[in-house]
Write a protein that holds these residues in place. Sequence first.
Motif: not given
Length: 291
Positions: A48-69
């Motif tokens: 749908f060509h839409v951009k959003a804000t992703f509020f990322v849980l720190g625990w998830v970001a720590e385990k998965n840098h690649a996903l956040i990138q």
Amino acid sequence: MLNALSVDVEDYYQVSAFESVVRLEDWGVRESRVERNTHRVLDLLDEFHVKATFFVLGWVAEKNHALIQVISRRGHEIASHGYSHRLIYNQTPDDFRQETRRAKRVVEDAIGHQIIGYRAASYSITQESLWSLDILAEEGFQYDSSIFPIRHDRYGIPHHQRFFHILNGNGQQAIAEIPLSTVRIAGFNFPMAGGGYFRLLPYAITDLAMRYLNQQEREPAVFYFHPWEIDPDQPRIEASWLSHFRHYTNLGRMEWKLRKLLSRFSFAPIREVYASSLNSSVAAVLKSDAA
Ligand SMILES: [Zn+2]
């Protein structure tokens, strides 16, 4: 009118509804589905060509840098959803500051630039935990989107302002508050911002409410959902009847509803929807600092 779209990035077992059943120490042993589900969200938004804000849980970001990138590289705004999904009103100010700092650092290390937005686990900035906004401002956040101006058993400040406003807190630092959307009927605020409410109620109600906000009140809606909400096959967790109802009802309908919403309304990340207001609030703070 541009509405604000946000995605709270956490796994299906990390939600407050299961807090007493799935302990933080056991998160690592559960089947992780957040990566796959978030990729599905990214593909859906691309469609749908839409951009959003992703509020990322720190625990998830720590385990998965690649996903956040990947989320960041695909043009979305990254913001913080705290570190451990602990409710703020159950934390001491010191614990909250440490958690917040850790979560912000983890995410910023992954994407290589500063973030400005925060959303509390389960909207847990309530009357008892308003002190947390001062800490967020001191830790470098420019906006918070955690206050739900409704009455609910776990969160909400029923008579709080319903739209974007600047909070001065301790008078040193200002932070913008961007509450989750409600509609006001007969003196009461009703949630219409997404998540469980969007899943449980017929689509037409959200559509009507969004239209009312945009056309009559001339305000953007602040809408949210979670990657686990488009995953009807997620493992079932034993919990209370109410938690079960809130978490599992209509998971199979969510993607269809989101498609409909994305095709009928315009959305953008929070920092873009409120760009001019955020810039002027920061400018106002800089001016008062200089004075
Ligand atoms: Zn959450």
